[in-house]
Design a protein around this motif. Structure first.
Motif, PDB file in Angstrom:
ATOM      1  N   GLY A   1      14.741   2.138  -6.204  1.00 16.82           N
ATOM      2  CA  GLY A   1      14.859   2.691  -4.971  1.00 16.82           C
ATOM      3  C   GLY A   1      13.693   3.268  -4.265  1.00 16.82           C
ATOM      4  N   GLN A   2      12.770   3.639  -5.150  1.00 18.77           N
ATOM      5  CA  GLN A   2      11.429   4.235  -4.850  1.00 18.77           C
ATOM      6  C   GLN A   2      10.738   3.124  -3.977  1.00 18.77           C
ATOM      7  OE1 GLN A   2       9.192   5.632  -8.122  1.00 18.77           O
ATOM      8  NE2 GLN A   2       7.849   6.691  -6.882  1.00 18.77           N
ATOM      9  N   LEU A   3      10.638   1.683  -4.700  1.00 17.59           N
ATOM     10  CA  LEU A   3      10.016   0.722  -4.087  1.00 17.59           C
ATOM     11  C   LEU A   3      10.663   0.479  -2.609  1.00 17.59           C
ATOM     12  CD1 LEU A   3       7.967  -1.774  -4.508  1.00 17.59           C
ATOM     13  CD2 LEU A   3      10.052  -2.772  -5.461  1.00 17.59           C
ATOM     14  N   ASN A   4      11.979   0.553  -2.507  1.00 14.82           N
ATOM     15  CA  ASN A   4      12.634   0.585  -1.230  1.00 14.82           C
ATOM     16  C   ASN A   4      12.065   1.396  -0.291  1.00 14.82           C
ATOM     17  OD1 ASN A   4      14.516  -1.164  -0.221  1.00 14.82           O
ATOM     18  ND2 ASN A   4      16.007   0.336  -0.019  1.00 14.82           N
ATOM     19  N   LYS A   5      11.870   2.630  -0.813  1.00 16.26           N
ATOM     20  CA  LYS A   5      11.188   3.879   0.331  1.00 16.26           C
ATOM     21  C   LYS A   5       9.971   3.507   0.551  1.00 16.26           C
ATOM     22  CE  LYS A   5      14.325   7.559  -1.302  1.00 16.26           C
ATOM     23  NZ  LYS A   5      14.524   8.346  -2.288  1.00 16.26           N
ATOM     24  N   LEU A   6       9.283   3.074  -0.224  1.00 11.40           N
ATOM     25  CA  LEU A   6       7.811   2.935  -0.068  1.00 11.40           C
ATOM     26  C   LEU A   6       7.685   1.821   0.936  1.00 11.40           C
ATOM     27  CD1 LEU A   6       6.473   3.277  -3.666  1.00 11.40           C
ATOM     28  CD2 LEU A   6       5.677   4.588  -1.644  1.00 11.40           C
ATOM     29  N   THR A   7       8.296   0.786   0.806  1.00 12.52           N
ATOM     30  CA  THR A   7       8.030  -0.388   1.556  1.00 12.52           C
ATOM     31  C   THR A   7       8.604  -0.462   2.975  1.00 12.52           C
ATOM     32  OG1 THR A   7       9.796  -1.555   0.699  1.00 12.52           O
ATOM     33  CG2 THR A   7       7.684  -2.169  -0.348  1.00 12.52           C
ATOM     34  N   ALA A   8       9.722   0.408   3.248  1.00 15.60           N
ATOM     35  CA  ALA A   8      10.286   0.557   4.277  1.00 15.60           C
ATOM     36  C   ALA A   8       9.469   0.698   5.568  1.00 15.60           C
ATOM     37  CB  ALA A   8      11.615   1.742   4.290  1.00 15.60           C
ATOM     38  N   SER A   9       8.543   1.684   5.586  1.00 16.62           N
ATOM     39  CA  SER A   9       7.767   1.822   6.746  1.00 16.62           C
ATOM     40  C   SER A   9       6.652   0.521   6.826  1.00 16.62           C
ATOM     41  CB  SER A   9       7.175   3.091   6.642  1.00 16.62           C
ATOM     42  OG  SER A   9       6.092   3.180   5.727  1.00 16.62           O
ATOM     43  N   PHE A  10       6.433  -0.022   5.755  1.00 13.35           N
ATOM     44  CA  PHE A  10       5.567  -1.056   6.047  1.00 13.35           C
ATOM     45  C   PHE A  10       6.083  -2.544   6.475  1.00 13.35           C
ATOM     46  CE2 PHE A  10       3.334   1.950   3.633  1.00 13.35           C
ATOM     47  CZ  PHE A  10       2.064   1.759   3.906  1.00 13.35           C
TER      48      PHE A  10
END
Lengths: 76, 261
Positions: free
Chosen positions: B8-17
């Motif tokens: 889920g952390q990967l999801n959060k990190l990539t969302a704005s990119f």
């Protein structure tokens, strides 16, 4: 859904997206298209799509993309 | 670099990119990171205009990036040889390759993709090629290690190799009980790709590669799949071999960049 169709058509003008499904699984759009598509969708609908959402079933048809956008807009 | 501890952390990190105009070389499904995250082997570096994800592999790190429009590669303190691959399909990727080269990465290989559409009907009855078995896994690994570069040759781990053998993706050819050649491929619904093809020096010049590729194609005949392979742009022998077997460049290329700490 018209907006989605427009984005898809700009990405791949050679494909009639009203007539195809299994877009990802049949590689009508490949993984490189997919990332570009997500970028356009996020900007057009002001949503955040995460990498976890990048699975074929979310992008196999215009309808499934629309469903994903709605789920995100409704706060999942 | 910080450890990425859950998917889920990967999801959060990539969302704005995941936005229009972002440069990235990350086209893999999140699920492919899952096992690596469980093993504690995924790290990240995030700033406003760039996100770096490092995958720790056996002898090197593999780098994935997201860089926003106008952003630049961050200064990274790399501790191991670090490899990244940038598929060049538009101006963004070509620019990204140059950007990374300007901060110390070296272009070591340019690959091109070749595709064989509507392969001719192929019969491979009794041509000596067979599907590799579990008992051959260590021998297969030795052949891959001697035939491909340890940093850029995409050599699987023993676990990945075993899974591929179980999926019957390794074809072998042998003589007097000795494995002389092997071919590994993957198989998606619409496409199939040759991942590795190697023939030992003592087996070369005898058409073993042709027999392996023929057998491979015979497995896929009639399935209407696009058959692909990535090969080094300057490896004219390999290119000629694939052309002879019906493959043509499809216009896609990729830069493999390496930074040594």
């Amino acid at each position: 859904m018209d907006k989605i169709l427009q984005i898809l058509s700009e990405l791949r003008p050679d494909v009639d997206f009203t007539k195809v499904d299994n877009l990802v699984e049949d590689e009508v759009i490949d993984s490189f298209d997919l990332v570009a598509l997500v970028g356009e969708l996020c900007d057009a609908f002001d949503v955040e799509i995460g990498v976890e959402d990048l699975v074929p079933e979310n992008f196999n048809s215009v309808q499934s993309i629309w469903n994903l956008i709605q789920v995100i807009q409704e706060g999942r | 670099m910080e450890n990425l501890s859950y998917i889920g952390q990967l999801n959060k990190l990539t969302a704005s990119f995941l936005r229009r105009g972002v440069m990235t070389n990350c086209f893999v499904a999140a699920s492919e990171f899952e096992k690596h995250i469980e093993n504690g082997s995924v790290f990240y570096h995030a700033k406003d205009d760039a996100l770096i994800i490092l995958l720790r592999l056996q002898n090197h790190d593999r780098l994935y990036y997201y860089i926003k429009e106008g952003g630049s590669p961050p200064h990274l303190k790399l501790t191991r040889p670090t490899v990244m691959e940038i598929v060049r399909r538009d101006e963004y990727q070509a620019r990204a390759s140059l950007l990374w080269q300007s901060v110390g990465f070296k272009l070591i290989v340019r690959r091109i993709r070749m595709e064989c559409i509507n392969p001719a009907q192929t019969s491979a009855a009794d041509n000596g090629v067979y599907i590799a078995s579990r008992e051959q896994e260590e021998e297969i690994m030795r052949m891959l290690q001697s035939g491909f570069d340890s940093l850029t040759g995409c050599i699987p781990t023993m676990d990945e190799l075993a899974a591929s053998v179980a999926r019957k993706e390794f074809l072998c050819i042998e003589e007097n009980g000795e494995m002389l050649g092997l071919l590994q491929y993957n198989n998606d619904k619409a496409t199939s790709e040759i991942l590795h093809l190697v023939v030992k020096a003592e087996g070369r010049g005898r058409g073993l590669s042709d027999r392996l590729v023929n057998y491979y194609k015979s497995q896929l005949t009639g399935l209407n799949k696009r058959l692909r392979v990535w090969t080094n742009e300057d490896n004219m022998r390999a290119r000629a071999f694939y052309e002879k077997n019906g493959y043509r460049c499809d216009g896609l290329s990729s830069d493999v960049l390496l930074a040594v700490k």
